[in-house]
Design a protein around this motif. Sequence first.
Motif, PDB file in Angstrom:
ATOM      1  N   ALA A 147      -1.085  15.396   8.577  1.00  0.00           N
ATOM      2  CA  ALA A 147      -0.141  14.480   7.995  1.00  0.00           C
ATOM      3  C   ALA A 147      -0.266  14.571   6.644  1.00  0.00           C
ATOM      4  N   LEU A 157      10.972  12.995   9.646  1.00  0.00           N
ATOM      5  CA  LEU A 157      11.516  11.738   9.349  1.00  0.00           C
ATOM      6  C   LEU A 157      13.050  11.700   9.217  1.00  0.00           C
ATOM      7  N   TYR A 158      13.627  12.711   8.630  1.00  0.00           N
ATOM      8  CA  TYR A 158      15.148  12.719   8.624  1.00  0.00           C
ATOM      9  C   TYR A 158      15.958  13.613   9.692  1.00  0.00           C
ATOM     10  N   ASP A 176      10.874  16.432   6.795  1.00  0.00           N
ATOM     11  CA  ASP A 176      12.128  16.713   7.663  1.00  0.00           C
ATOM     12  C   ASP A 176      12.145  16.130   9.147  1.00  0.00           C
ATOM     13  N   LEU A 227       6.333  11.991  -0.891  1.00  0.00           N
ATOM     14  CA  LEU A 227       6.441  10.322  -0.402  1.00  0.00           C
ATOM     15  C   LEU A 227       5.991  10.537   1.005  1.00  0.00           C
ATOM     16  N   LEU A 230       8.837   5.820  12.302  1.00  0.00           N
ATOM     17  CA  LEU A 230       8.824   6.781  13.406  1.00  0.00           C
ATOM     18  C   LEU A 230       7.390   6.945  13.888  1.00  0.00           C
ATOM     19  N   PRO A 238      11.184   7.084   2.403  1.00  0.00           N
ATOM     20  CA  PRO A 238      10.174   8.143   3.260  1.00  0.00           C
ATOM     21  C   PRO A 238       9.090   7.186   3.841  1.00  0.00           C
ATOM     22  N   ASP A 239       8.277   6.485   3.268  1.00  0.00           N
ATOM     23  CA  ASP A 239       7.085   6.058   3.680  1.00  0.00           C
ATOM     24  C   ASP A 239       7.554   4.797   4.547  1.00  0.00           C
ATOM     25  N   ALA A 292       2.302  17.025   5.782  1.00  0.00           N
ATOM     26  CA  ALA A 292       3.655  17.144   6.759  1.00  0.00           C
ATOM     27  C   ALA A 292       4.614  17.092   5.688  1.00  0.00           C
ATOM     28  N   GLN A 322       1.200  15.019  14.146  1.00  0.00           N
ATOM     29  CA  GLN A 322       0.510  14.067  13.310  1.00  0.00           C
ATOM     30  C   GLN A 322      -0.721  13.362  13.934  1.00  0.00           C
ATOM     31  N   ARG A 338      10.107   5.038   6.633  1.00  0.00           N
ATOM     32  CA  ARG A 338      10.511   5.796   7.647  1.00  0.00           C
ATOM     33  C   ARG A 338       9.454   6.335   8.432  1.00  0.00           C
ATOM     34  N   TYR A 359       0.909   8.420   2.043  1.00  0.00           N
ATOM     35  CA  TYR A 359      -0.232   7.470   2.684  1.00  0.00           C
ATOM     36  C   TYR A 359      -1.260   8.120   3.135  1.00  0.00           C
ATOM     37  N   ASN A 362       0.871  -1.381  -0.056  1.00  0.00           N
ATOM     38  CA  ASN A 362       0.017   0.149   0.001  1.00  0.00           C
ATOM     39  C   ASN A 362       0.743   1.243  -0.037  1.00  0.00           C
ATOM     40  N   GLY A 363       1.886   1.250   0.741  1.00  0.00           N
ATOM     41  CA  GLY A 363       3.013   2.308   0.266  1.00  0.00           C
ATOM     42  C   GLY A 363       3.467   2.629  -1.046  1.00  0.00           C
ATOM     43  N   ALA A 379      10.382  15.082  -3.858  1.00  0.00           N
ATOM     44  CA  ALA A 379      10.271  13.438  -3.873  1.00  0.00           C
ATOM     45  C   ALA A 379       9.981  13.190  -2.424  1.00  0.00           C
ATOM     46  N   ASP A 380      11.001  13.512  -1.625  1.00  0.00           N
ATOM     47  CA  ASP A 380      10.858  13.141  -0.229  1.00  0.00           C
ATOM     48  C   ASP A 380       9.460  13.620   0.385  1.00  0.00           C
TER      49      ASP A 380
END
Lengths: 573, 573
Positions: free
Chosen positions: A555, A563-564, A561, A495, B348, B341-342, A558, B544, B344, A499, A436-437, A491-492
């Motif tokens: 979400a 996430l990383y 950033d 992504l 998270l 990303p997804d 969002a 989120q 991660r 979801y 699903n991702g 892209a980041d």
Amino acid sequence: MFTPATADQRFVLDHVVGIADLAATERFAAASDDVVDAVLEGVGQLAAGEWAPLLRTGDTVGAKWTPDGVVMPEGFVKAYHDYVEGGWGTIGVPEEFGGQGLPFAIQTAVLDTLGSANMGFALAPTLTVGAIEALAHHGSPAQQAQYLPHLATGEWTGTMNLTEPQAGSDVGALRTQAKPLGDGKWSIKGTKIYISFGDHDMAPNIVHLVLARTPGAPAGTKGISLFLVPKYRLNADGTPGAFNDVRVVSIEHKMGLHASPTCVLSFGDNDDCIGELIGGEFGGIRAMFTMMNNARLNVGLQGVQVAEAATQAAVGYALDRVQSPRAGSGNAEPVKIVEHPDVRRMLLRMKAQTQAARALVYYAASQVDRATLGQAGGQERLDILTPLAKAHGTDIGNEVASLGIQVHGGMGYIEETGAAQFFRDARITPIYEGTNGIQAADLVGRKLGLDNGGVFARLIADMRAEAEDVALRTLIDTCDEIGRGMAGLSADDKLAASYPFLTMLSVAVCGWLMERSGRIAATAEGDRAYLSMKVAAARFYVAQIVPEALGLKAAAMAKADVLYSVTAEAFAA
Amino acid sequence: MFTPATADQRFVLDHVVGIADLAATERFAAASDDVVDAVLEGVGQLAAGEWAPLLRTGDTVGAKWTPDGVVMPEGFVKAYHDYVEGGWGTIGVPEEFGGQGLPFAIQTAVLDTLGSANMGFALAPTLTVGAIEALAHHGSPAQQAQYLPHLATGEWTGTMNLTEPQAGSDVGALRTQAKPLGDGKWSIKGTKIYISFGDHDMAPNIVHLVLARTPGAPAGTKGISLFLVPKYRLNADGTPGAFNDVRVVSIEHKMGLHASPTCVLSFGDNDDCIGELIGGEFGGIRAMFTMMNNARLNVGLQGVQVAEAATQAAVGYALDRVQSPRAGSGNAEPVKIVEHPDVRRMLLRMKAQTQAARALVYYAASQVDRATLGQAGGQERLDILTPLAKAHGTDIGNEVASLGIQVHGGMGYIEETGAAQFFRDARITPIYEGTNGIQAADLVGRKLGLDNGGVFARLIADMRAEAEDVALRTLIDTCDEIGRGMAGLSADDKLAASYPFLTMLSVAVCGWLMERSGRIAATAEGDRAYLSMKVAAARFYVAQIVPEALGLKAAAMAKADVLYSVTAEAFAA
């Protein structure tokens, strides 16, 4: 006891699919009211009478590996043959290939019923449909003549061979080799995993569609070709002949879906596995997507199937189990648990979600037919709906199966009750045919941008033109805003938000279709119990599930950033 | 490989529980920094070294019924004895009963670690804790002297016997009988189901706490009494002697938690089962709630346990599995999937939810200690937090275990990987110890009204005084508004909205504690990797998950009318 969801299927075919419009075309003229009713009723009898009774055996005994191949549990061979004999495999296959030429949406209803009765079992015909699609679109006339009639009836079954151990979702990393034999045929060598119904004893032949690399092929997905590899080579008269060196090495020990053997297949262990190219060399990815896109709809449909089955089981239990007086009723007698508000909330949610998933998946399926007809907007609507139908349909299947356990209470955790099987069976569906991702990535990475956003904009416009409820309109507007904003994101960032955005957009589509359905049901003639439930389910969906999706806005907007903001290794800290 | 979550446990003990404040009291003076660290480290070694390696055997072999009783899989007897030898059972037991007298919050951390390593196994000590609580609060001095020292060490284990076939969540409907024998003892006769660790071979005696009816007892919960029924009667010297006619009839075939035998127990088949009354006649419900309330916290803690375990497994997989280039990175090399990303986002979310559940459950556990100390507000805060900790803690456990499968992709569905076990194990936790629906009913039906809403108002006030984020403040205000409005609603309307309201309030509490934790972690000294993750998890939670809970507002304000707009039978239409 399983009862086919004929009333809801018919309602959705009428008011979401628009089956009358399809039947008004020459191509689908066969889909008259009478025929549709007869199909729904007929497959319902097969499903309830023969397939549903095998549900539990499929789970407890399951398909078994033996040195001579995979053996299905007792009863499956006959039940499958009765499916073939009944002509249920031919529903959606074009008449030129030996089928009945009915709409894909009707075939969807047929698979819905079969899979609601026995989801693991129904995977065999589902995969055959994928093989038919690939051959019908990309096969040579000779290949079509040799294979399609046998696949159309389901006499032979089909498989899709994509995954390899080192290449899961990354199809481009596959290594299976195809070497030219000089006579137009190819020698196939390699190992494939996760091959559903890769082997079994229900059919005299199995047609494997195998992605492989030809010598000197470019790296990645560009260099992939699709091969037709039968389990048994065909004799001159077209009957199955010599073994084609396709060995089933093992089957997986899975959490659920035990009726469906998930095979590790080894092609060409003895260098004696022969395949034929389908479509041109390097045309594998295109042909694969032909198989896979419809397969994705059919996996979304599995979400509907398991939701339907889990809901029926929970409703049956709640109408039978007597426990505790109803609070605030002033009556001290214990009542059926369906009378308790929170149990009823769970059941109504299950009904609403199941109906919503059915509307979404059937609506997407109807676009296959519109695309077949060459109707404007059919293909593009199908393109954008496919990730929603697959991902959200299966998410709903999982949620509803979990609620089904909860309604059963402690009994739901005991395997004999059957509620647990639905929960276990459902859990693969958000994973296979593209996780699903990956569906969410497909939505934000490819589908939103189609026609410079026009495809998305036209979906939004259609919803906006009809939706009435304030929260639903807000959801549609919010999806519009977020969807349009995606184009400017990295892209980041796309992504990271993909979801939750997919869920919001899916709920918007479901809300649109459910609101319409409720409106129609409120004044429709017919089965009052069914229609009153449709009205209630639509009300519940719009009033409660739509606002929940609005809660995903943060979400879905969002950025990546957060996430990383940590190292990968910090996740282990 | 399992690693005890020592850093997060210590952080939560420091900044959510306020362990230093507890240790400043005479009662809990033993909980010095050194002791706390030693406990966390010591139990971590036992859990990682001996309990975690049995996780898979517990699932695949499982506890087995034999005519001579239940037999645990190989290794469990030794691992349990090492738990007893290490004194881990005595952590939270008052010194007067042979324990170490440490705070309940520390005992919570100990069970957290043991259950993260092996959740099914940890249910044995968890249930023993319930028996200790009941005896410590309601047992006679003689009963306490005879039984508590053996239970405190875990040498003997305890069980809770509530459920009967005809009486699931409706405890008042039970039929087990207790007849006076004239010597102060009682003859017990009846059948109980769903008795976790109702029999096993790890202890020389098992102390069953059994709810039963005495002759002429009033109907319903008012007429229930609690009995202590040992598996073996005690000899004059206090050692286990004659068999007490408690027979394990069978164990359930469950979807998960196979290490924990779920027994059907038959008391007094030969009219030779003798029990002692605990507390007064008809005091059963009060005593049961003593057991059950702390048991509810401990089931909420199982949510933390399984979430921690599933997260560790998923992180381990994501740091190892290499697949597909990272989109938009310009680099065509496949990367570890943790970089996508997804993936991660899922990881998270798992971290944030696990930490949030830990904060919620430990915070509730700390109120047990404040209540023990007689501190103002301890008992009332515990009362209102208990349903949140149980229901939301277990909901999180299930969500995180499901995400864990998803991170694993196809491998997550294969049993050998282990991700599926967490998913199966977790699913019972929203059901037992009062279904989560019953927790929601407890919240809106009893807890909101405590002290005329003052208990709820003080919780809201504490959150409001500290929360900074706009969405979090909105959530708190919304909960306040809905919670206060509940008082004017009918029972049906309260209950219809109870589950979404429970979730909203739980997320508000978690958001409050997580926001604070993130704030502290941002400037704290220590393990940078851990602290950076705490900051990121807190950011993610507030940004989120809190807004998602706001999406439940409509459902938490919905009335019951839509649920009853259809007949019960229409659910089957």
